[in-house]
Scaffold this motif. Sequence first.
Motif, PDB file in Angstrom:
ATOM      1  N   ARG A 109       0.929  -1.233  -0.109  1.00 31.79           N
ATOM      2  CA  ARG A 109      -0.139  -0.081   0.026  1.00 31.79           C
ATOM      3  C   ARG A 109       1.032   1.137   0.192  1.00 31.79           C
ATOM      4  N   GLU A 110       1.995   1.192   0.648  1.00 25.67           N
ATOM      5  CA  GLU A 110       2.890   2.546   0.631  1.00 25.67           C
ATOM      6  C   GLU A 110       3.396   2.633  -0.952  1.00 25.67           C
TER       7      GLU A 110
ATOM      8  N   ARG B 222       0.558   4.186  -2.711  1.00 30.84           N
ATOM      9  CA  ARG B 222       0.121   5.941  -2.172  1.00 30.84           C
ATOM     10  C   ARG B 222       1.249   6.447  -2.861  1.00 30.84           C
TER      11      ARG B 222
ATOM     12  N   ALA C 295       0.537   9.363  -5.632  1.00 33.22           N
ATOM     13  CA  ALA C 295       0.937  10.631  -5.336  1.00 33.22           C
ATOM     14  C   ALA C 295       1.490  11.335  -6.749  1.00 33.22           C
TER      15      ALA C 295
ATOM     16  N   TYR D 236      -3.642  12.753  -4.108  1.00 33.52           N
ATOM     17  CA  TYR D 236      -3.293  12.843  -2.717  1.00 33.52           C
ATOM     18  C   TYR D 236      -4.170  12.161  -1.759  1.00 33.52           C
ATOM     19  N   GLU D 237      -3.774  11.825  -0.531  1.00 38.00           N
ATOM     20  CA  GLU D 237      -4.674  10.828   0.428  1.00 38.00           C
ATOM     21  C   GLU D 237      -5.811  12.198   0.903  1.00 38.00           C
TER      22      GLU D 237
ATOM     23  N   ARG E 178     -11.206   5.811   9.569  1.00 35.37           N
ATOM     24  CA  ARG E 178     -10.252   5.034  10.017  1.00 35.37           C
ATOM     25  C   ARG E 178     -10.903   3.763  10.066  1.00 35.37           C
TER      26      ARG E 178
ATOM     27  N   ARG F 211      -5.917  16.923  -7.310  1.00 37.28           N
ATOM     28  CA  ARG F 211      -6.192  18.400  -6.978  1.00 37.28           C
ATOM     29  C   ARG F 211      -6.898  18.949  -7.894  1.00 37.28           C
TER      30      ARG F 211
ATOM     31  N   MET G 177       5.074   8.594   2.616  1.00 38.43           N
ATOM     32  CA  MET G 177       4.943   8.461   4.107  1.00 38.43           C
ATOM     33  C   MET G 177       6.118   7.969   4.638  1.00 38.43           C
TER      34      MET G 177
ATOM     35  N   GLY H 242       0.496  17.041   3.614  1.00 40.06           N
ATOM     36  CA  GLY H 242      -0.586  16.430   3.084  1.00 40.06           C
ATOM     37  C   GLY H 242      -0.324  15.670   1.839  1.00 40.06           C
ATOM     38  N   ASP H 243       0.823  16.298   1.171  1.00 36.02           N
ATOM     39  CA  ASP H 243       1.120  15.512  -0.329  1.00 36.02           C
ATOM     40  C   ASP H 243       1.872  14.227   0.142  1.00 36.02           C
ATOM     41  N   ALA H 244       1.371  13.343  -0.212  1.00 36.24           N
ATOM     42  CA  ALA H 244       2.014  11.999  -0.001  1.00 36.24           C
ATOM     43  C   ALA H 244       3.341  11.902  -0.810  1.00 36.24           C
ATOM     44  N   GLY H 245       3.425  12.668  -1.929  1.00 43.39           N
ATOM     45  CA  GLY H 245       4.562  12.451  -3.159  1.00 43.39           C
ATOM     46  C   GLY H 245       5.792  13.404  -2.336  1.00 43.39           C
TER      47      GLY H 245
ATOM     48  N   ASP I 187      -0.848  -5.500   7.703  1.00 46.37           N
ATOM     49  CA  ASP I 187      -0.295  -5.034   5.997  1.00 46.37           C
ATOM     50  C   ASP I 187      -0.684  -6.672   5.406  1.00 46.37           C
TER      51      ASP I 187
ATOM     52  N   ARG J   7       1.006  -7.540   2.984  1.00 49.95           N
ATOM     53  CA  ARG J   7       2.175  -8.109   2.263  1.00 49.95           C
ATOM     54  C   ARG J   7       2.581  -9.276   3.188  1.00 49.95           C
TER      55      ARG J   7
END
Lengths: 701, 267
Positions: free
Chosen positions: A22-23, A26, A30, A35-36, A41, A55, B1, B131-134, B202, B204
Amino acid sequence: MSSDMPSPHDALRLLLPPPLNRERLRAQLAGRGLYEVSSARRASSSFWMQHFRDRTTHDGHATYVGYQEDHILGQGWVWLAGPGVPTLSAWLQAEWGAYPLATALQRAAAAERPDAVIAAWGAVCVLLAWETAPDPSALALCARLLHDPNDAVRQAALCGASYLLFPSVTDLIAACRDDAALTPEVDRQLSLRPAAAHGSPPPDSHEDSAILAAFAAVEAELAADPLAPDGYARHARLLADVGQQAWALVDVHVALALGRREGRALGELVGLADGLRAAQAARALQGDGDARAPGEPALPLAVDRLGLLLHAGRFHEVVEIADALIQLSVASAAPLQVALALAHHALGRGAQAVSTLADALAHPLQLLLGASPGGSPGPAWGTPWVDALSLYADWLHDLGDLGGAADVLLRLWWVVPAGAGMDAGPVAESPETAALTELLADRVAESLQGLRRDFIFRRAQILADLEQADAALATLDLLLAEEPDAADAWLARAALLSRCGQPELTLSACAQAERCLRPIDRLLEDVDPRALLQVRQAAALIQLPGAPPPVGWVVGALTDDPRSVAVLLSEPALLAWVATDADLAALVVDARAAASAIDVDADFVEKQVWGDRTLLRHAAAPILRSLSPQGAMRPLLADFFSATLTLLDEPSESPVRLPRGMALLTSIERQIDLLAAIDDPEARQPTVREALAAAAEALGL
Amino acid sequence: MSDRRFVLDGAAPGGGVAQGAFATAAETGDLLSFDAGAAFASTAAALSGASVLRTRPWGSAHVHDPWPSGLPADCHPAVAQALQVHCEAQDPGAPHSLTWLVTDGRHTVRLEAHEAALVLHIAATSASANGDAGQPSGRGEDAVVMALRPLLPPLLTEEDLTIALRPLSAPEDAATVDAFGGAAVLRARQALQRLGALWFDDLRLLDVLRRHAAHPLQPVRASVVAVASQAGYRLFLYERAAVETDPLLRRILRTLTTPVPAESEGA
């Protein structure tokens, strides 16, 4: 999810094959400008959700991506919505190998090994759950797997099918009822499914719904107004309609009793009651095992209704209802007799109350195993039988039958020690209590532990009233052996020894009580224990030749708490000596006036220093007693009151009194607010705020 | 992240202060046993004394720091205890954990107790997260890790654990398996259990389990089943039950696949 986010229902849904990261997803999203957003939750450890959006908007519309993991099925999948879907979809299929439901179905159909079949089935279910209707090939697959020769495959099929709330799938599950490897999971799943999902509605389902709705409406009516006869009448008719005569009889009598006192016309209800009784009698004659009068199983309803009426103070109604139901009862009248006894007692009919309660106690097992009508004014003893015995002892004592009360307590004594791990003492156990002792020992042990102290003091009081001082002292010694620092036990011992005319031992006991007395002890009792101690010490000193006149003790006692004058008045030698001193005699007169004024109306007490302290203690004691010893409020308020009382000892013109008082109040208000913020149940009680108001008033703030 | 997750390795000598509870496995030679309760208590105590962390941790029942600001200096012990009980409350659906706020106010440190290992999770707070995960940034987390290292046992990353799994991927012939010896396989099983803690939420982890699900050694397959059960991979357990041949494992799988309340989200 945010309010403008589309639902997965309306989106393109794709499975992501392993390996899932998932990372990495993400990061790649991006890189593609998504963006998230603030996502929900995860609901539990079995699911994971993330949501993304771009955006920039295209003609006012945004593209959304949702990523979800289902750990039960072991699958990850995405949903896509918005103008960017074609591009994203192509990228996911190329980069991640994402595939739609149709492909998942093909793969599942083609899988051969059982473990591969199960894995593929999980992939199908996680997407199929979002469809509006199942694909015929999906249904065929589900049916095939539910009848697979491998137990684990069938169980896995059922696990996946739990996601598919389609009527056709429900039918497939229902067809597996006879599969030993799948029941009772089949039954459990069917019970969780919406009624509308069932393929064929059960017979009379519409009628059942109407009846249930009618019951719900009446029960809501009763909850809103539990003293309205109409609600009980309607409830009785409904119960009669569904064949529950015994239950209906309970409510028809409640309706009659309440309606009679409102001057209602009762002809119809009387007719209903007669009809129900006749129906009950007819079933009994036919040997119908269910034709029981309000004993079982309607007893819980009867006890509940009577308890409610007792709490509401409707004692005449309780007498009427309990009398009527007891006459109808066969074997389980004891709880009803307890309720009747409580009502008689509340109406001032002491002898009738005792006699009725004695009848109830003749059937201890019914009380042991049945419900309690509640409304008991005494402490909760852990079982209805113990409750009833305790009440019985109290009422006998009130009627002056001390021997009878002691007898009852001794009967209880044989239960309490067994349950509380105590030695029973020298009294021989009677055969009738032996079996009950063993039966109750385990059940009541835990609840009686906390009541043991109360029982010991009551027993000691009764024995003292019976002039059995040695036995009373021995009873207190049992507690002191386990709690050598119990100030209340030492004080009670001092009172007993004083009564026995043993001044030196009295002084010794008083010294022990003083040593053990904690600030909270002085706050929890209505009369300041230190004041009582000083009276006992004064009374003992008077009897010792050569001892100094106990002026300081008398002044101290009446200053600490003028209500201690009641104990002073019960000590003839001390009273006679006080009468010889004009100043002390005047102090006694003032204390008597103050004590009676406090009891009547605290506002009339003149606000001198010792008046402030006494008033604050008068306000503090019941509030502290109402708070749980296990909670944070009681120690917090106890220390606050202690600090305030100490501050009240400062002269009123002292420059530190007001600022320290303000600081105390500010700090405790802040701490109570903190407790209220974490939902401490006692922090929001009005009595707590009353306590602070009393302290502020005493401090002159 | 830029979240960081580590498994605390207590087997290495000369590690941090929490040796007592961690030493059990090494002393007894049983790498698979782990006293999570004792290890958590001692490690939490060590973290509570760390100057880089604020003193009041919170439990998994709270998403954000629930400790109220402006606690009075003369807070009554009963009130302090009530607040502590409330703030350290645990979510029954989540691993037992305590989270501390770093003194910089921009990061949190969470200690999780799992069946087989303790996990340390370091993350940026939502207020400071980009906020921008990039645009990942990890310097803050790295600094926190550096500050905590002296207090803790060695920290194992997912890379360390996946490397430790390699003996499980050896050729399946018996001679080669024997050549590796039992110790390597035991360490690999330990790594698998620890990975189950690190990747408990996770997916994985499921890929790793599937890779070793058909291992020729029964103890390895037993570890796979154990980790899958702890992770809640119910359908995967049915997969194993469908093809497992070892009688003991079949019995275990039958017990594990006894129906439990489904958590289906439905449609």
